[in-house]
Design a protein around this motif. Structure first.
Motif, mmCIF file in Angstrom:
data_model
loop_
_atom_site.group_PDB
_atom_site.id
_atom_site.type_symbol
_atom_site.label_atom_id
_atom_site.label_comp_id
_atom_site.label_asym_id
_atom_site.label_seq_id
_atom_site.Cartn_x
_atom_site.Cartn_y
_atom_site.Cartn_z
ATOM 1 N N MET A 101 0.817 -1.221 0.000
ATOM 2 C CA MET A 101 0.000 0.000 0.000
ATOM 3 C C MET A 101 0.848 1.268 0.000
ATOM 4 O O MET A 101 0.339 2.357 -0.235
ATOM 5 N N VAL A 102 2.115 1.133 0.257
ATOM 6 C CA VAL A 102 3.012 2.298 0.307
ATOM 7 C C VAL A 102 3.208 2.855 -1.102
ATOM 8 O O VAL A 102 3.547 2.125 -2.025
ATOM 9 N N LYS A 103 2.974 4.143 -1.260
ATOM 10 C CA LYS A 103 3.139 4.805 -2.563
ATOM 11 C C LYS A 103 4.205 5.886 -2.553
ATOM 12 O O LYS A 103 4.644 6.323 -3.597
ATOM 13 N N LYS A 104 4.617 6.326 -1.372
ATOM 14 C CA LYS A 104 5.612 7.397 -1.250
ATOM 15 C C LYS A 104 6.720 6.974 -0.295
ATOM 16 O O LYS A 104 6.515 6.190 0.617
ATOM 17 N N ALA A 105 7.881 7.548 -0.537
ATOM 18 C CA ALA A 105 9.018 7.368 0.362
ATOM 19 C C ALA A 105 9.623 8.743 0.616
ATOM 20 O O ALA A 105 9.573 9.626 -0.240
ATOM 21 N N VAL A 106 10.160 8.908 1.795
ATOM 22 C CA VAL A 106 10.807 10.168 2.156
ATOM 23 C C VAL A 106 12.309 9.912 2.236
ATOM 24 O O VAL A 106 12.761 8.997 2.918
ATOM 25 N N LEU A 107 13.057 10.732 1.517
ATOM 26 C CA LEU A 107 14.515 10.679 1.566
ATOM 27 C C LEU A 107 14.984 11.720 2.571
ATOM 28 O O LEU A 107 14.802 12.916 2.353
ATOM 29 N N VAL A 108 15.554 11.287 3.662
ATOM 30 C CA VAL A 108 16.072 12.190 4.679
ATOM 31 C C VAL A 108 17.503 12.534 4.280
ATOM 32 O O VAL A 108 18.358 11.654 4.172
ATOM 33 N N THR A 109 17.742 13.827 4.035
ATOM 34 C CA THR A 109 19.058 14.271 3.569
ATOM 35 C C THR A 109 19.600 15.374 4.474
ATOM 36 O O THR A 109 18.906 15.861 5.364
ATOM 37 N N ASP A 110 20.812 15.785 4.179
ATOM 38 C CA ASP A 110 21.423 16.896 4.903
ATOM 39 C C ASP A 110 20.687 18.203 4.630
ATOM 40 O O ASP A 110 20.721 19.124 5.439
ATOM 41 N N ASN A 111 20.045 18.299 3.473
ATOM 42 C CA ASN A 111 19.380 19.528 3.047
ATOM 43 C C ASN A 111 17.873 19.489 3.237
ATOM 44 O O ASN A 111 17.157 20.230 2.580
ATOM 45 N N GLY A 112 17.364 18.602 4.079
ATOM 46 C CA GLY A 112 15.924 18.489 4.290
ATOM 47 C C GLY A 112 15.391 17.200 3.691
ATOM 48 O O GLY A 112 16.124 16.375 3.157
ATOM 49 N N ASP A 113 14.079 17.045 3.782
ATOM 50 C CA ASP A 113 13.444 15.824 3.311
ATOM 51 C C ASP A 113 12.897 15.999 1.900
ATOM 52 O O ASP A 113 12.443 17.080 1.532
ATOM 53 N N HIS A 114 12.945 14.907 1.126
ATOM 54 C CA HIS A 114 12.409 14.885 -0.227
ATOM 55 C C HIS A 114 11.427 13.728 -0.320
ATOM 56 O O HIS A 114 11.781 12.594 -0.008
#
Length: 164
Positions: A101-114
């Protein structure tokens, strides 16, 4: 220098990009984005011979302990020291088994989340080595889309991938 895959996954995993330099799944930057073909025919034949020997050894080693480590040729060692490498992300996503059911992922980076669509993420590549050296600045990995749409401005400094 690690990247964690977590969130709505069956198996949270931790990736260590510094060991990918020895992984057979790695691709060179030129292979992916410049369309250069695989090595010359002679090198391809050598690669087939090495894979054949490795297969034979692995079949034989089912009866032997401990396993024998594969040694690198001089050409492979030189290539590792000079090439820029990317690793497909799909095998690691498959291993972590995200909830369907997961459709999105969050990339945690040094410059914020994407936030990124999981389909785009599964076709992405992680840059982990430039000219044989691990990414220390803005690292440990940079994310590139397979189609090269973010080739000029990849997502850098990724520390964690969270499936939501």
């Amino acid at each position: 220098m690690i990247v964690q895959l977590s969130g709505q996954v069956k198996f949270p995993i931790t990736l260590d990009p510094t060991v990918w330099i020895f992984d057979d799944r790695k691709l060179t930057y030129d292979e992916v984005f410049n369309g250069s073909e695989a090595p010359e025919q002679e090198e391809v034949e050598d690669e087939l011979k090495r894979k054949s020997l490795r297969f034979d050894r692995e079949v034989y080693q089912q009866k032997i302990n401990p396993p024998v480590n594969k040694s690198l040729t001089r050409a492979e060692k030189e290539r590792i020291k000079t090439e820029t490498f990317l690793m497909p992300l799909q095998p690691f996503i498959h291993t972590s088994e995200p909830d369907p059911m997961v459709k999105k992922a969050v990339l945690v980076t040094d410059n914020g989340d994407h936030s990124i669509d999981t389909d785009d993420l599964s076709n992405a590549l992680l840059l982990f080595s430039i000219e044989g050296k691990p990414l220390k600045e803005n690292g440990p990995v940079h994310l590139y889309f397979e189609d090269g749409s973010n080739k000029e401005a990849p997502i850098t400094g990724i520390k964690k991938i969270i499936f939501e």
